[in-house]
Design a protein around this motif. Structure first.
Motif, PDB file in Angstrom:
ATOM      1  N   UNK A 133       0.876  -1.314   0.013  1.00 45.50           N
ATOM      2  CA  UNK A 133      -0.142   0.092  -0.051  1.00 45.50           C
ATOM      3  C   UNK A 133       0.855   1.215  -0.063  1.00 45.50           C
ATOM      4  N   UNK A 134       2.177   1.363   0.456  1.00 41.40           N
ATOM      5  CA  UNK A 134       2.838   2.501   0.537  1.00 41.40           C
ATOM      6  C   UNK A 134       3.838   2.717  -0.611  1.00 41.40           C
ATOM      7  N   UNK A 135       3.733   3.675  -1.029  1.00 39.19           N
ATOM      8  CA  UNK A 135       4.853   4.309  -2.098  1.00 39.19           C
ATOM      9  C   UNK A 135       6.189   4.818  -1.309  1.00 39.19           C
ATOM     10  N   UNK A 136       7.435   4.404  -1.442  1.00 38.76           N
ATOM     11  CA  UNK A 136       8.546   4.519  -0.731  1.00 38.76           C
ATOM     12  C   UNK A 136       9.536   5.495  -1.607  1.00 38.76           C
ATOM     13  N   UNK A 137       9.976   6.712  -1.237  1.00 37.27           N
ATOM     14  CA  UNK A 137      11.038   7.569  -2.139  1.00 37.27           C
ATOM     15  C   UNK A 137      12.293   7.463  -1.408  1.00 37.27           C
ATOM     16  N   UNK A 138      13.092   7.204  -2.157  1.00 43.22           N
ATOM     17  CA  UNK A 138      14.702   7.187  -1.781  1.00 43.22           C
ATOM     18  C   UNK A 138      15.815   8.023  -2.616  1.00 43.22           C
ATOM     19  N   UNK A 139      16.920   8.242  -2.289  1.00 46.42           N
ATOM     20  CA  UNK A 139      17.834   8.690  -3.001  1.00 46.42           C
ATOM     21  C   UNK A 139      19.096   7.771  -3.037  1.00 46.42           C
ATOM     22  N   UNK A 140      19.551   7.467  -4.187  1.00 42.61           N
ATOM     23  CA  UNK A 140      20.544   6.518  -4.354  1.00 42.61           C
ATOM     24  C   UNK A 140      21.720   7.455  -4.788  1.00 42.61           C
ATOM     25  N   UNK A 141      22.804   7.475  -3.725  1.00 41.31           N
ATOM     26  CA  UNK A 141      24.132   8.174  -3.976  1.00 41.31           C
ATOM     27  C   UNK A 141      25.153   7.325  -4.475  1.00 41.31           C
ATOM     28  N   UNK A 142      26.056   8.045  -5.027  1.00 41.60           N
ATOM     29  CA  UNK A 142      27.217   7.007  -5.558  1.00 41.60           C
ATOM     30  C   UNK A 142      28.421   7.130  -4.655  1.00 41.60           C
ATOM     31  N   UNK A 143      28.687   6.286  -4.097  1.00 40.31           N
ATOM     32  CA  UNK A 143      29.915   6.093  -3.225  1.00 40.31           C
ATOM     33  C   UNK A 143      29.459   6.496  -1.482  1.00 40.31           C
ATOM     34  N   UNK A 144      29.982   5.974  -0.401  1.00 38.77           N
ATOM     35  CA  UNK A 144      29.648   6.098   0.802  1.00 38.77           C
ATOM     36  C   UNK A 144      29.546   7.905   1.136  1.00 38.77           C
ATOM     37  N   UNK A 145      30.856   8.655   0.355  1.00 35.97           N
ATOM     38  CA  UNK A 145      31.046   9.892   0.737  1.00 35.97           C
ATOM     39  C   UNK A 145      30.779  10.892  -0.413  1.00 35.97           C
TER      40      UNK A 145
END
Length: 657
Positions: free
Chosen positions: A566-578
């Motif tokens: 039921x839930x939409x999830x939004x995320x950011x994908x970053x390249x590299x730990x830092x």
């Protein structure tokens, strides 16, 4: 190298909306979310059983009468910040900070710490102790208390520091034991005053020095006079000058640099690493000791081996290899590029040149107890063995190759020559690199071979098998915890780390595409990491599972699944730990046309798909995962192209909005 500076105003952060229904969720994704749930229960159980509710310190009523032991207190929590970064519970990070504060106060009371830092001990152990601290800094760079600590701790190693740990003229850290008390001569009263034979834990490693007059074998140390003689030689030779494991201090200084990019920190890291590179080039081998005047072999008859926690005693390449990797990676992070990886190649090549085939049980080896569970039923087969140590009588102490070191060397730079090293290691191993064996040591590493086999396309079942193994590890440690009846005066300080039920190796490999953190002082690195955009915190959102299924020098494959109904999830994908990698392009699968389910269909739908793509030229992209949807991404990348930095999830939101 000049870092690329993408213009954040040139284009908005790409936003990709998943449109492929996940009609039958992959088994690995279901197991991964179950693992997060079990780990949330597990860390709380450990907290309630072993820590003081008043300030988070460990329940311990004993005494510590020597310099050893501080690392064991922090090691009980070493991977808890990593779990939070991966997507652990919201209240895990405050708990971790509280435990760090409580343990630090506890160690100060025990006399091991001053000004919140180790008074002076070797960096093989300091590196282990600092994993928890580095993880907190990476998880919450906005916490000003930990930022100030990071800067203060690093300042102790700069040339003008009142602590005096570093000599800028000779470019050495002045003693093997160093810290907030500055250079701390000797190895502590437990060894300086006599190194006796009645030390069962040390006997497998043999004599600390092989050229002390009158001492040729371990049993000679039963003579009190000879034990004192050995102790004095250790104090006067092993207890002064620089040693290779001090290279792990570069991660401490790099961690501080990641906050503000203070050029003094970068300059120190590069100068210190380059000093060791120059010595290695002059010796034709990676040395482990430098005398007080800056001369290799000054206290060891001119030999490049023999230093404290070096090639001869007690661990050889296990300690030297880890330290050179930490130093090389730290230097590459602050400078960009990969040239300084040569520092880490040299010790691995040295032992590789001495390789031979043998049966482990037939060898005189100091760490059989670690290798037999790792190899399982194949421990009795002829396998590739590398001598891990060298002394006055030549190379000795053969073991299977510690695959984590070759993996890290390849993983960080993705250089063809290091791929060739890794291929040679696999081809000569003599055991099945695809087998997923149910073992776990304190470093929580060792499953690199089956993971690498998965990435190369020959071990497709690894994600499911590895998650099942990790779930079993949690259950085993919960059973050990329930059966533990030791009191607070228990003197075995390794007990807590053995019972720590938090496991992160598999999650680190599969969700971030990185090997488990180098245990003797490595920073928390990743090919990709995640931020939950709705909660403005690091880690995967609830219900979301992630799998890095491809790693290359210019590409990363990522599979994301939203298990929620039921839930939409939004995320950011970053390249590299830092934020150190540049995403150049993104490709993904979408439905070729809108699919409207028909309730009269008896079969699950298989919608047609097409490939979409977008130019990115930034460090991050935003993903929206509607309920019951998944996304297969192929990301083009340039590794180590951006200046690495500590960045919080909220800061990233401001930068990319």
């Amino acid at each position: 190298m000049t870092f690329t500076e993408p213009d954040p105003m040139s284009r908005p952060t790409p936003e990709i909306v998943a449109a492929t229904p996940s009609t039958a969720p992959p088994t690995w994704a279901v197991l991964q979310r179950r693992l997060f749930d079990d780990l949330d229960t597990a860390w709380r159980a450990f907290r309630d059983r072993y820590t003081d509710p008043r300030d988070g310190r460990l329940r311990f009523a004993g005494r510590i009468d020597d310099r050893d032991g501080a690392d064991d207190f922090y090691e009980a929590f070493f991977n808890w910040p990593a779990l939070y970064l991966l997507g652990g519970a919201d209240d895990l990070l405050p708990a971790v900070k509280r435990h760090w504060e409580g343990v630090t106060a506890q160690l100060t009371e025990l006399g091991l710490y001053k000004d919140e830092f180790e008074r002076g001990y070797d960096w093989f152990h300091q590196g282990e102790a600092l994993l928890m601290f580095y993880g907190i800094c990476a998880a919450d760079p906005a916490d000003e208390r930990f930022r100030r600590r990071a800067l203060r701790f690093a300042e102790q190693y700069l040339p003008d520091s009142p602590a005096g740990n570093y000599d800028p003229e000779t470019r050495i850290i002045r003693t093997p034991h160093n810290g907030s008390d500055g250079p701390r001569p000797g190895l502590g009263p437990q060894w300086d005053d006599g190194f006796a034979a009645h030390q069962p834990g040390m006997r497998p490693y043999g004599l600390p020095l092989e050229d002390v007059p009158g001492i040729t074998r371990w049993d000679d140390l039963a003579d009190p006079d000879l034990a004192v003689r050995m102790g004095h030689h250790m104090r006067d030779r092993l207890g002064r000058g620089d040693t290779a494991v001090n290279l792990a201090a570069t991660a401490l200084v790099t961690n501080a640099w990641l906050y503000d990019h203070d050029p003094r920190f970068a300059a120190w890291v590069l100068s210190y690493v380059d000093a060791w590179r120059e010595r290695a080039a002059a010796c034709g081998a990676m040395p482990d000791n430098v005398g007080p005047t800056g001369t290799v072999g000054e206290d060891h008859g001119g030999r490049w081996y023999g230093g404290h926690y070096g090639w001869s005693w007690p661990h050889g390449v296990h300690s030297v290899g880890a330290a050179t990797l930490v130093g090389a990676i730290s230097a590459c992070l602050v400078s960009g590029g990969f040239d300084r990886l040569d520092l880490a190649r040299r010790p691995l090549d040295q032992v590789w040149e001495q390789r031979r085939t043998g049966i482990l049980s037939h060898q005189d080896t100091s760490r059989r107890h670690s290798w037999e569970p790792l190899l399982g039923e194949e421990a009795g087969n002829p396998i590739n063995l590398l001598p891990t140590r060298v002394g006055v009588h030549g190379w000795f102490d053969p073991e299977p190759a510690q695959s984590a070191y070759w993996t890290w060397l390849w993983w960080f730079g993705m250089q063809p020559q290091d791929q060739a090293r890794l291929d040679a290691l696999r081809d000569a191993a003599g055991y099945d690199w695809s087998a997923v064996r149910a073992f776990r040591d304190k470093e929580e590493a060792g499953h690199e071979p089956p993971w690498l086999a998965y990435l190369s396309g020959v071990n497709p079942g690894y994600p499911e098998q590895a998650h099942r193994m990790a779930l079993g590890q949690v259950r085993h440690r919960m059973a050990l915890l329930a059966a533990d009846s030791a009191g607070t005066e228990e003197t075995d300080l390794h007990r807590w780390q053995r019972l720590n039920p938090v496991v992160t190796e598999v999650l680190t490999q599969l969700t971030t595409g990185a090997p488990q953190t180098l245990y003797n002082g490595g920073l928390h690195l990743a090919r990709v990491r995640y931020d939950d955009l709705d909660r403005e915190r690091p880690g995967l959102p609830p219900d979301v599972a992630a799998l890095v299924d491809r790693l290359g020098a210019e590409t990363t494959g990522l599979h994301l699944v939203n298990l929620s109904l039921t839930h939409t999830r939004r995320l950011r994908v970053r390249a590299g730990a830092f934020g150190e990698h540049l995403i150049t392009t993104a490709q993904w699968e979408s439905m070729a046309e809108e699919h409207v389910p028909d309730p009269r269909d008896y079969a699950l739908p298989v919608p047609a798909t097409r490939f979409d793509s977008v130019e990115v030229h930034a460090n991050a992209l935003h993903i929206t995962l509607p309920p019951r949807c998944e996304l297969h991404l192929r990301l083009g990348m340039r590794l180590n192209a951006l200046r690495a930095a500590h960045q919080s999830a909220t800061e990233q939101s401001r930068r990319t909005s």
